[in-house]
Design a protein around this motif. Structure first.
Motif, mmCIF file in Angstrom:
data_model
loop_
_atom_site.group_PDB
_atom_site.id
_atom_site.type_symbol
_atom_site.label_atom_id
_atom_site.label_comp_id
_atom_site.label_asym_id
_atom_site.label_seq_id
_atom_site.Cartn_x
_atom_site.Cartn_y
_atom_site.Cartn_z
ATOM 1 N N GLU A 62 33.111 -28.652 85.432
ATOM 2 C CA GLU A 62 33.721 -27.393 85.002
ATOM 3 C C GLU A 62 33.643 -27.338 83.476
ATOM 4 O O GLU A 62 34.036 -28.278 82.778
ATOM 5 N N LYS A 63 33.131 -26.251 82.918
ATOM 6 C CA LYS A 63 32.924 -26.151 81.476
ATOM 7 C C LYS A 63 34.167 -25.603 80.787
ATOM 8 O O LYS A 63 34.764 -24.617 81.240
ATOM 9 N N VAL A 64 34.519 -26.259 79.707
ATOM 10 C CA VAL A 64 35.724 -25.912 78.962
ATOM 11 C C VAL A 64 35.349 -25.665 77.502
ATOM 12 O O VAL A 64 34.640 -26.469 76.897
ATOM 13 N N THR A 65 35.813 -24.559 76.951
ATOM 14 C CA THR A 65 35.579 -24.271 75.537
ATOM 15 C C THR A 65 36.859 -24.526 74.758
ATOM 16 O O THR A 65 37.910 -23.928 75.049
ATOM 17 N N ILE A 66 36.770 -25.429 73.796
ATOM 18 C CA ILE A 66 37.905 -25.742 72.930
ATOM 19 C C ILE A 66 37.614 -25.161 71.554
ATOM 20 O O ILE A 66 36.564 -25.422 70.971
ATOM 21 N N PHE A 73 44.880 -25.615 68.928
ATOM 22 C CA PHE A 73 43.637 -25.366 69.655
ATOM 23 C C PHE A 73 43.823 -24.187 70.603
ATOM 24 O O PHE A 73 44.947 -23.778 70.905
ATOM 25 N N SER A 74 42.704 -23.683 71.081
ATOM 26 C CA SER A 74 42.743 -22.851 72.284
ATOM 27 C C SER A 74 41.787 -23.484 73.281
ATOM 28 O O SER A 74 40.700 -23.945 72.908
ATOM 29 N N ASN A 83 47.377 -31.524 67.409
ATOM 30 C CA ASN A 83 46.459 -31.916 66.351
ATOM 31 C C ASN A 83 45.298 -32.757 66.870
ATOM 32 O O ASN A 83 44.309 -32.964 66.170
ATOM 33 N N SER A 84 45.442 -33.247 68.087
ATOM 34 C CA SER A 84 44.397 -34.083 68.657
ATOM 35 C C SER A 84 44.453 -33.999 70.179
ATOM 36 O O SER A 84 45.534 -34.013 70.762
#
Length: 422
Positions: A62-66, A73-74, A83-84
């Motif tokens: 499953e592809k995740v965009t960070i 983050f989103s 922060n990490s």
């Protein structure tokens, strides 16, 4: 974090390992990123490193965009205050025959992946934490051809391993140990591995280079052009193990090279580099002879330490390294020939004449005039010459699986080869 233990005395290769176990390295594979795509070969979770709580779980592939949102983050558009973030694979290696890896921007990586937001810096940093040996797996292909004679590839593996461990604090302020570019060593993860690279790394597991009880900075380069250089003539600091020696790189396609520039192009390069000396009139550089060189402006191999440019508004002395960058040269082992601008009359015909070699090379001001730069080798010329190692390995006795040590001891003077860990 990389753990170093004190190194004392002049240990032999048969002495106990210097580390209790194989250390790991944090490799900064991407910096300044506004977004990255993450997936994995197994089910995985994104974990807030600050709270150790799972932010969200995903299925394999499953592809995740960070994305970086300034204050957090989103993740696929969902805001996350952190922060990490760690990428944690679930049920990893349940099937023994199938290895499972995290993917970053469609590249697979061994070890662990973290996404950081470094304080005071723009964008995200992606860090790959993995054992040293697995890191070196992903380096070899980018630094030397794995298809070359195995003893040369093994010599490169030892040099790369040593360089990585000796440079492990280089990017401490950035949140990782070493980067994945030529600033450290080019590292490409699993996609960069080859069977022969793995063979060379495994055959030399844990072997590193020491001098006077300390890890050396094992610099290496493509081709020296016939003779390597002393470190103080390249980067000012004298290192006893980086002394110029004869090289065997004559088969390198860049053993000899030439670059031709018009005087207009040369003037433009000088101006772009910020030197306001007017129109170039002459170049001062002693002639290149056979090594060892004896002039003040050249190193022992003949590499240019400094060159003086004389113009209509003044002069400037620049380093050979600066000249190399300014003119996009393959090395600092070069000589310069200038073409005379003024016509020389032979009867009623005007002809150009080539100036003889001297320290002062007059330069014409007309756009049609030119300089020819004849050079040798590719790279800074310090330490291991990869093309020279290739030539040495090809002449090794068949079946000699220890010859890589002879190669290393030729290019790094007075070193010991030690087993740093089992």
């Amino acid at each position: 974090m990389l753990l170093f233990l004190p190194v004392t005395g002049q240990a032999r290769e048969t002495e106990p390992a210097l580390w209790p176990k194989e250390p790991s390295l944090r490799v900064g594979i991407l910096t300044g990123q506004q977004s990255v795509q993450i997936t994995a070969d197994a089910n995985f979770e994104l974990v807030n490193a600050g709270t150790n709580k799972t932010v969200k779980s995903f299925r394999a592939y499953e592809k995740v965009t960070i994305s970086d949102k300034g204050n957090g983050f989103s993740i696929n558009g969902m805001p996350v205050a952190a922060n990490s973030i760690h990428v944690v694979l679930k049920n990893k290696d349940v099937m023994v025959s199938i290895k499972q890896y995290a993917h970053v921007n469609n590249r697979r990586y061994r070890g662990d992946i973290s996404i950081l937001r470094p304080a005071g810096k723009s964008g995200m940093t992606v860090v790959n934490t993995l054992p040293v040996e697995e890191y070196v797996y992903g380096i070899i292909k980018h630094e030397i051809s794995p298809e070359w004679a195995m003893e040369a590839v093994k010599a490169q593996a030892v040099a790369a391993r040593t360089y990585a461990l000796a440079s492990s604090n280089k990017h401490k302020a950035d949140g990782f140990d070493v980067c994945a570019t030529t600033d450290c060593q080019v590292y490409g993860g699993l996609e960069s591995e080859t069977p022969r690279a793995l063979e060379a790394v495994d055959a030399t597991r844990g072997l590193v280079l020491f001098h006077s009880g300390k890890l050396i900075t094992a610099y290496f380069h493509s081709s020296s052009g016939g003779h390597t250089e002393n470190s103080e003539n390249v980067w000012s600091s004298p290192l006893p193990y980086l002394k110029g020696v004869a090289d065997f790189d004559q088969d390198c396609p860049y053993f000899k090279w030439e670059k031709k520039l018009t005087i207009a192009e040369l003037n433009q390069a000088v101006s772009r580099a910020g030197y306001n000396i007017g129109r170039l009139q002459a170049i001062e550089l002693s002639p290149l002879g056979n090594p060892p060189a004896a002039s003040n402006d050249r190193g022992v191999s003949g590499r240019v330490k400094h060159v003086r440019l004389l113009g209509t508004k003044g002069s400037v002395q620049i380093t050979g390294a600066k000249m190399r960058t300014m003119l996009d040269l393959k090395s600092t082992l070069f000589d310069i020939t200038t073409a005379a601008a003024q016509p020389v009359f032979a009867g009623k015909k005007s002809v150009r004449t080539q100036l003889s070699q001297s320290s002062i090379r007059p330069v014409a001001g007309e756009s049609a005039d030119f300089v020819i730069i004849n050079g040798s080798g590719w790279g800074h010329g310090l330490g291991l010459s990869q093309w020279g190692a290739k030539a040495m390995a090809e002449k090794a006795s068949p079946g000699n699986t220890e010859y890589f040590k002879e190669i290393l001891k030729h290019y790094y003077q007075g070193v010991e080869i030690k087993k740093a860990y089992i």
